[in-house]
Design an enzyme around this catalytic site. Structure first.
Site, short mmCIF file in Angstrom:
data_model
loop_
_atom_site.label_atom_id
_atom_site.label_comp_id
_atom_site.label_asym_id
_atom_site.label_seq_id
_atom_site.Cartn_x
_atom_site.Cartn_y
_atom_site.Cartn_z
N ASP A 88 1.19 -1.01 -0.06
CA ASP A 88 0.14 0.10 -0.02
C ASP A 88 1.10 1.64 0.00
OD1 ASP A 88 -3.14 0.71 1.35
OD2 ASP A 88 -2.16 2.09 0.73
N ASP B 32 4.47 2.58 -3.93
CA ASP B 32 3.32 2.66 -5.18
C ASP B 32 3.08 1.80 -6.82
OD1 ASP B 32 2.11 4.45 -7.62
OD2 ASP B 32 3.83 5.88 -7.31
N VAL B 33 2.28 1.67 -6.89
CA VAL B 33 2.51 0.43 -7.93
C VAL B 33 2.71 1.25 -9.62
CG1 VAL B 33 0.62 -1.41 -6.91
CG2 VAL B 33 -0.08 0.86 -7.71
N ASN C 199 -5.42 -4.83 -6.92
CA ASN C 199 -6.28 -4.34 -6.37
C ASN C 199 -6.78 -2.50 -5.89
OD1 ASN C 199 -9.17 -4.11 -4.77
ND2 ASN C 199 -7.60 -3.38 -2.90
N TYR D 18 -11.92 6.51 -15.00
CA TYR D 18 -11.65 5.97 -14.65
C TYR D 18 -12.34 4.59 -15.34
CZ TYR D 18 -13.69 2.80 -11.00
OH TYR D 18 -14.03 2.11 -10.27
N LYS E 217 -10.28 0.91 -16.20
CA LYS E 217 -11.37 0.07 -15.73
C LYS E 217 -11.44 -1.18 -16.82
CE LYS E 217 -10.45 0.05 -11.43
NZ LYS E 217 -10.03 -1.21 -10.10
#
Length: 253
Positions: A33, A52-53, A79, A145, A149
């Site tokens: 996270d 940090d993904v 996620n 967004y 997605k």
């Protein structure tokens, strides 16, 4: 179930619910996270990393550490995500667009990129990517967004094709509106954009489902545990909505 599970954005919200659900069935849990404070509040027996993904060196270092400490990985729950701006497409700044895709889409890609070699070597495992009903229907005022997605669904279906011959499965979960702080922010921004009250927007989301309600983090978590289990050993390349059955993604209330 036994197993080694990595959950990104696992220190709060849906990710925290996933971590708790996997922990409850006996899995080893590793949460990654960006929020150091939320990580510090996680149970001490969980492994925890501030990551940090959207930053490739950070993701690469995370998976190197997992390989060193665990020797492998059984489930990746990709996620991590952010809500992005709420605005008409002509009012979305390019940097806002890029920031939203960097976390939601590129973050999932980077985690899959570094998980794939580990999973292929052991000839088993599961990748579960959190998408959204916005990734199935689109949603007005949420172009970045929704685009991200939709993108992770295409990513997951491709991963299922590439990794299936190695015994690795990949699926996406599409939550509907999830009760919690992040959704409250979405409701507030959408109410402001549409000149409505928070309750009007909330009721609109709920009315867009045949069950007339929001979902909770545990609903998503239970689906993730199922998809990681042997009960779903031949479930791959699927897009599974956990949303109370969306019948109208943009009800006018």
């Amino acid at each position: 179930m036994s197993g080694r599970v990595l959950i990104t954005a696992g220190a709060s919200g849906v990710g925290r619910a996933m971590a708790e659900a996997f922990d409850a069935v006996g899995a080893q849990v590793w949460v990654a996270d960006l929020d150091a404070e939320a990580l510090s509040a996680c149970p001490e027996h969980w492994k925890r990393s501030q990551v940090d993904v959207a930053d490739e060196p950070s993701v690469a270092a995370l998976f190197a550490e997992i390989a060193a400490q665990w020797g492998g990985l059984d489930t990746l729950c990709a996620n991590a995500g952010i809500a992005g701006p709420t605005a008409l497409v002509e009012d979305v700044a390019l940097d806002e667009w890029r920031a939203c895709l960097a976390v939601n889409l590129e973050g999932a890609f980077l985690c899959a990129k570094y998980a794939a070699p580990i999973l292929k070597r052991q000839g088993s495992g599961a990748i579960i990517i959190t998408s959204s009903t916005a990734g199935q229907y689109g949603y007005p005022n949420r172009a970045p967004y929704a685009a991200a997605k939709w993108g992770v669904i295409g990513l997951a279906k491709t991963l299922a094709m590439e990794l299936g011959p190695h015994g690795v499965r990949c699926n996406t979960i599409c939550p509907g509106a999830v009760e919690g702080p992040r959704m409250e922010g979405v409701l507030a921004r959408e109410a402001n954009a549409k000149g409505m009250t928070r309750d009007q927007v909330y009721n609109g989301y709920a009315a867009g489902t045949s069950m007339g309600r929001f979902v909770e983090g545990r609903d998503i978590a239970d689906m993730a545990v199922f998809l990681a289990s042997d009960a779903a050993r031949l479930v791959s390349g699927q897009v599974i909505a956990v949303d109370g059955h969306t019948v109208n993604p943009d009800p006018k209330i």
